[in-house]
Design an enzyme around this catalytic site. Structure first.
Site, PDB file in Angstrom:
ATOM      1  N   LYS A 224       2.309 -10.160  -0.369  1.00  0.00           N
ATOM      2  CA  LYS A 224       0.861 -10.222  -0.566  1.00  0.00           C
ATOM      3  C   LYS A 224       0.240  -8.953   0.002  1.00  0.00           C
ATOM      4  O   LYS A 224       0.418  -8.641   1.178  1.00  0.00           O
ATOM      5  CB  LYS A 224       0.294 -11.454   0.131  1.00  0.00           C
ATOM      6  CG  LYS A 224      -1.218 -11.537   0.038  1.00  0.00           C
ATOM      7  CD  LYS A 224      -1.746 -12.840   0.590  1.00  0.00           C
ATOM      8  CE  LYS A 224      -3.264 -12.845   0.550  1.00  0.00           C
ATOM      9  NZ  LYS A 224      -3.817 -14.099   1.076  1.00  0.00           N
ATOM     10  N   LYS A 247      -7.717  -6.781   6.397  1.00  0.00           N
ATOM     11  CA  LYS A 247      -6.507  -7.561   6.677  1.00  0.00           C
ATOM     12  C   LYS A 247      -5.246  -6.706   6.683  1.00  0.00           C
ATOM     13  O   LYS A 247      -4.142  -7.207   6.489  1.00  0.00           O
ATOM     14  CB  LYS A 247      -6.400  -8.707   5.656  1.00  0.00           C
ATOM     15  CG  LYS A 247      -7.608  -9.648   5.689  1.00  0.00           C
ATOM     16  CD  LYS A 247      -7.387 -10.922   4.870  1.00  0.00           C
ATOM     17  CE  LYS A 247      -8.580 -11.876   5.027  1.00  0.00           C
ATOM     18  NZ  LYS A 247      -8.369 -13.156   4.310  1.00  0.00           N
ATOM     19  N   LYS A 278       1.448 -10.898  -5.154  1.00  0.00           N
ATOM     20  CA  LYS A 278      -0.003 -11.016  -5.284  1.00  0.00           C
ATOM     21  C   LYS A 278      -0.675  -9.749  -4.796  1.00  0.00           C
ATOM     22  O   LYS A 278      -0.296  -9.271  -3.730  1.00  0.00           O
ATOM     23  CB  LYS A 278      -0.452 -12.210  -4.439  1.00  0.00           C
ATOM     24  CG  LYS A 278      -1.926 -12.426  -4.396  1.00  0.00           C
ATOM     25  CD  LYS A 278      -2.253 -13.493  -3.410  1.00  0.00           C
ATOM     26  CE  LYS A 278      -3.764 -13.576  -3.298  1.00  0.00           C
ATOM     27  NZ  LYS A 278      -4.179 -14.400  -2.204  1.00  0.00           N
ATOM     28  N   SER A 304      -8.632 -13.274  -8.175  1.00  0.00           N
ATOM     29  CA  SER A 304     -10.038 -13.390  -8.562  1.00  0.00           C
ATOM     30  C   SER A 304     -10.604 -12.104  -9.159  1.00  0.00           C
ATOM     31  O   SER A 304     -11.363 -12.147 -10.125  1.00  0.00           O
ATOM     32  CB  SER A 304     -10.859 -13.804  -7.341  1.00  0.00           C
ATOM     33  OG  SER A 304     -10.677 -12.886  -6.276  1.00  0.00           O
TER      34      SER A 304
HETATM   35  C1  PBG Z   1      -6.363 -16.631   1.791  1.00  0.00           C
HETATM   36  C2  PBG Z   1      -6.205 -16.262   0.379  1.00  0.00           C
HETATM   37  C3  PBG Z   1      -6.809 -15.215  -0.303  1.00  0.00           C
HETATM   38  C4  PBG Z   1      -6.478 -15.375  -1.632  1.00  0.00           C
HETATM   39  C5  PBG Z   1      -5.659 -16.492  -1.727  1.00  0.00           C
HETATM   40  N1  PBG Z   1      -5.489 -17.008  -0.481  1.00  0.00           N
HETATM   41  C6  PBG Z   1      -7.733 -14.147   0.150  1.00  0.00           C
HETATM   42  C7  PBG Z   1      -7.360 -13.236   1.202  1.00  0.00           C
HETATM   43  O1  PBG Z   1      -6.224 -13.133   1.615  1.00  0.00           O
HETATM   44  O2  PBG Z   1      -8.297 -12.591   1.694  1.00  0.00           O
HETATM   45  C8  PBG Z   1      -6.974 -14.513  -2.756  1.00  0.00           C
HETATM   46  C9  PBG Z   1      -6.985 -15.127  -4.105  1.00  0.00           C
HETATM   47  C10 PBG Z   1      -7.818 -14.450  -5.120  1.00  0.00           C
HETATM   48  O3  PBG Z   1      -8.391 -13.356  -4.917  1.00  0.00           O
HETATM   49  O4  PBG Z   1      -7.912 -15.006  -6.214  1.00  0.00           O
HETATM   50  N2  PBG Z   1      -5.425 -16.228   2.686  1.00  0.00           N
END
Ligand code: PBG
Length: 353
Positions: A224, A247, A278, A304
């Site tokens: 991720k 993050k 991701k 998203s």
């Molecule tokens: C939370 C999480 C996130 C997403 C899924 N789980 C956001 C992040 O890590 O800030 C993002 C999903 C998306 O953008 O559709 N840990």
């Protein structure tokens, strides 16, 4: 010394063939070879298709919010709503009837319930747990995937607990383990750690097994990235304004690819049943490397920001809506077994029609 002799039919300027210009060419080249023959009509295109997209490949990602009988739109994700827990099962049932095998749940937590340690995540009656129960009661065969991470529940918007500016790893993992158990207790089938703390998959696996949840799966957000494409999601769950800093001390650097393989290898060792890459579209090379290297059930999250880009352009007429299925098929071609996507219901309808 001569190398191995390659035997080919006589395509040189031999007596028999020199009259025909085509036959003087090397085989496999134009004009003997015409790639368009295999694209000429629908039948042949279907026969030679190397990949396909079906409803079986889709995980529908959905938002849950407090309230009654409401579907609250998300401004930066046109067409996406947050469901209250009393109507979520109805929406999930529609997805189930379209053949979608799984849903992923994400809560918009009331700011009053947020704390620095994200304690709301451990409450048996929090939004996600209530949604799981309602879904499992009304649509028992729908697979429910739940994010494990603290960001929907913390005042600072980070996925873990903090000491000053530092996100504490091991202290966070202890809480995540409890969060995972809380979700398993509510009936979640598939625990999906999205926090990127080190060692969390192993710790969660051990705790699940020790508590009789040895059949609860782990779908690990293994690779991720610290991505700008999560912006609309942070609107949707109300963490954007709260988030302090970024993050990058726990999510991966978008510059890295080998590191993704190390992350995936560790999560597999720790007991992940499924792995995930991701975001999706900017990281298709990672999906391919992961699938080729490990042969694991490999998932990809069309996040998203990807949804917003595509949907926004389609709504304005800048792109044809065909790009929705094209984007999903691209994930299959890259090696994904399935895709987490906000387009799942729309895509399932398109695939049906
Ligand atoms: C939370 C999480 C996130 C997403 C899924 N789980 C956001 C992040 O890590 O800030 C993002 C999903 C998306 O953008 O559709 N840990």
């Amino acid at each position: 010394m001569s190398g191995p002799k390659i035997v080919t039919p006589p395509f040189g300027r031999s007596k028999q063939t020199q009259d025909s210009p085509a036959a003087t060419e090397t085989p496999g080249r134009y004009p003997t070879t015409r790639m368009r023959r295999n694209r000429r009509d629908d039948s042949v295109r279907r026969l030679v298709a190397e990949n396909s997209l079906s409803v079986d490949d889709l995980i529908w990602t959905i938002f849950v919010v407090d309230g009654e009988n409401e579907r609250v739109p998300v401004d930066s994700m046109p067409g996406v709503v947050r469901y209250t827990t009393d109507v979520i099962a109805e929406a999930v049932n529609e997805a189930y009837e379209l053949g979608i095998p799984a849903v992923g749940l994400f809560p918009f937590t009331d700011p009053d319930r947020k704390t620095p340690d994200g304690a709301e995540s451990l409450k048996p009656d929090n939004l996600v747990c209530t949604a799981i129960r309602n879904i499992k009661e009304q649509v028992p065969d729908m697979m429910v995937v739940c994010d494990v991470a603290l960001d929907p529940y913390t005042t600072h918007g980070h996925d873990g607990v903090m000491d000053g500016e530092t996100i504490l790893n091991d202290e966070t993992v202890e809480i995540l383990v409890q969060q995972a158990l809380n979700q398993a207790e509510a009936g979640c089938d598939t625990i999906s750690p999205s926090d990127m703390m080190d060692g969390r998959v192993g710790a969660i696996r051990q705790a699940l097994d020790a508590n009789g949840y040895d059949d609860v799966r782990i779908m690990a957000y293994s690779a991720k990235y610290a991505s700008g494409f999560y912006g609309p999601f942070r609107d949707a769950i109300g963490t954007k304004a709260a988030l302090i800093g970024d993050k990058r001390t726990y999510q991966m650097d978008p510059a890295n690819s080998d590191e993704a393989l190390r992350e995936i290898a560790l999560d597999i060792q720790e007991g992940a049943d499924m792995v995930m890459v991701k975001p999706g579209m900017p990281y298709l090379d990672i999906v391919r490397r992961v699938k080729d290297s490990f042969g694991m059930p490999t998932f990809v999250y069309q996040v998203s920001g990807e949804y917003a880009m595509i949907k926004g352009a389609v709504e304005r007429g800048w792109l044809d809506e065909k790009v929705i299925l094209e984007s999903l098929l691209g994930f299959k071609r890259a090696g994904a077994d399935g895709v987490l996507t906000y387009f799942a219901v729309e895509a399932a309808k398109k695939l049906k029609g």
